[in-house]
Design a protein around this motif. Structure first.
Motif: not given
Length: 381
Positions: A8-11, A33-39, A207-211
């Motif tokens: 997931x990514x967000x900016x 970023x959390x919304x991008x991956x549904x978490x 910027x945020x990235x979910x790993x």
């Protein structure tokens, strides 16, 4: 080591945002970023985050929720974002965690950075000569490089022109208006040979990235980009870096060369396998020098590469497809993660008007910071 994926990514758009703090821009990016991956934030097991001028990253739990997760603050100059990502990558690769986050944000005041020599292990005379003013250092470094390898001033112009042309296609970029070559070449000279359009500016953004581990990425489903390598290196003996008061030897053994070689070795790929690259472009000359330092061409070949358009979006190796630091500005804590964000979009086919053609498979990022720290990542679709 476990495989690591970005799921997931967000900016938060870069530039200037009145009425929103740097920390709030970081929180914005995390939520996206959390919304991008549904978490949800409660799903995160850890976070690594950094900022140079906008506060401690871990304080964002007051807005996201005090869940008790492990949150590590990171500060590593302009390589802060890349260093935060290295921490997150290592936490999952070690097998200790399955899901976490890397975040970077900043909000710098208008004007140039004003570092103090004593904070960087240097005597006061170094500042008295003007060398703490990084515009002078970078101009001196690229002038030396141009003289040694036959790089011309039109190549500096081509790098800047490409940056503003690409930035016009990126929603998150600060400078979204193309600037023609003549305007760039004839604008105010800041430090010879670099004009004002050849420098990036201190900026704002987050910027945020979910790993995730491979197991967790499969459970989540959806598009995931594998983080095949993340490497950070500091300056070796004899390198020619920001805030280095002298050169020993030829200055070629740089932090960037070390980080690049390490990342390629970890990933098991070569520079010729890379389909899209984001390189540190504090100013036009930095992008040129970093093309060679990261192994994509020999010193001096950049002149022909740029003249032939090889680093354009439709070229053999597209470089800085969202306009890089020149078009986006440089919020220190977020800048390195912006590069990775851009490559995730490119590799997953979500880059819109600036999408690199031909379904790129391997993406490369390189961030560089004072006093000589480089962070490199290699991603795979």
């Amino acid at each position: 080591m476990s495989s690591v994926f970005i799921v997931g990514v967000g900016i938060h758009p870069f530039g200037r945002t009145e009425g929103r703090s740097g920390l709030q821009q970081g929180v914005f990016a995390v939520r996206q970023a959390l919304a991008d991956v549904g978490l949800s934030w409660a799903d995160m097991q850890f976070a690594f985050g950094g900022s140079d001028s906008a506060g401690n990253a871990d304080t964002m739990v007051s807005e996201l929720g005090p869940t008790g997760l492990q949150f590590i603050n990171v500060a590593n100059g302009c390589a802060t974002g890349g260093s935060a990502l290295f921490g997150a990558y290592s936490a999952i690769a070690s097998g200790q965690f399955d899901l976490g986050l890397a975040v970077g944000f900043d909000k710098h005041p208008r004007g140039s950075f004003d570092p103090l020599p004593r904070n960087w292990g240097l005597p006061d005379w170094y500042g008295d000569t003007g060398l703490m003013l990084t515009t002078q250092f970078f101009a001196m470094k690229i002038r030396r490089y141009m003289n040694e390898f036959g790089i011309t001033e039109p190549s500096l112009v081509r790098v800047a022109e490409k940056a503003y042309r690409n930035g016009a296609l990126a929603d998150h970029a600060w400078r979204r208006t193309p600037v023609d070559a003549e305007t760039i070449a004839t604008s105010t000279m800041v430090a010879d040979p670099l004009t004002k359009f050849m420098f990036c500016s201190p900026a704002e953004g987050g910027v945020a990235l979910v790993l995730a581990s491979e197991k967790k990425a499969r459970e989540i489903g959806g598009m995931a980009v594998r983080l095949r390598a993340a490497a950070v290196r500091s300056r070796p003996q004899g390198s020619f870096e920001v805030f280095a008061p002298m050169i020993e030897g030829d200055g070629r053994n740089s932090a960037t060369r070390l980080a690049s070689r390490a990342a390629f070795e970890i990933a098991g790929v070569d520079p010729g396998d890379v389909d899209v690259a984001q390189l540190q472009d504090t100013e036009s000359g930095a992008e040129i020098m970093h093309m060679a330092e990261n192994g994509f061409c020999a010193d001096g070949e950049q002149e022909r590469w740029l003249a032939e358009g090889r680093t354009e979006i439709g070229g053999a190796l597209p470089v800085n497809t969202d306009g890089g630091c020149l078009a986006c500005g440089e919020p220190i804590g977020a800048s390195g993660l912006r590069q990775v964000y851009e490559n995730v979009l490119q590799l997953s086919g979500r880059a819109g008007a600036r999408q690199v053609p031909g379904e790129p498979r391997i993406g490369y990022t390189h961030v560089y910071g004072a006093p000589g720290v480089s962070g490199v990542t290699i991603l795979e679709r």
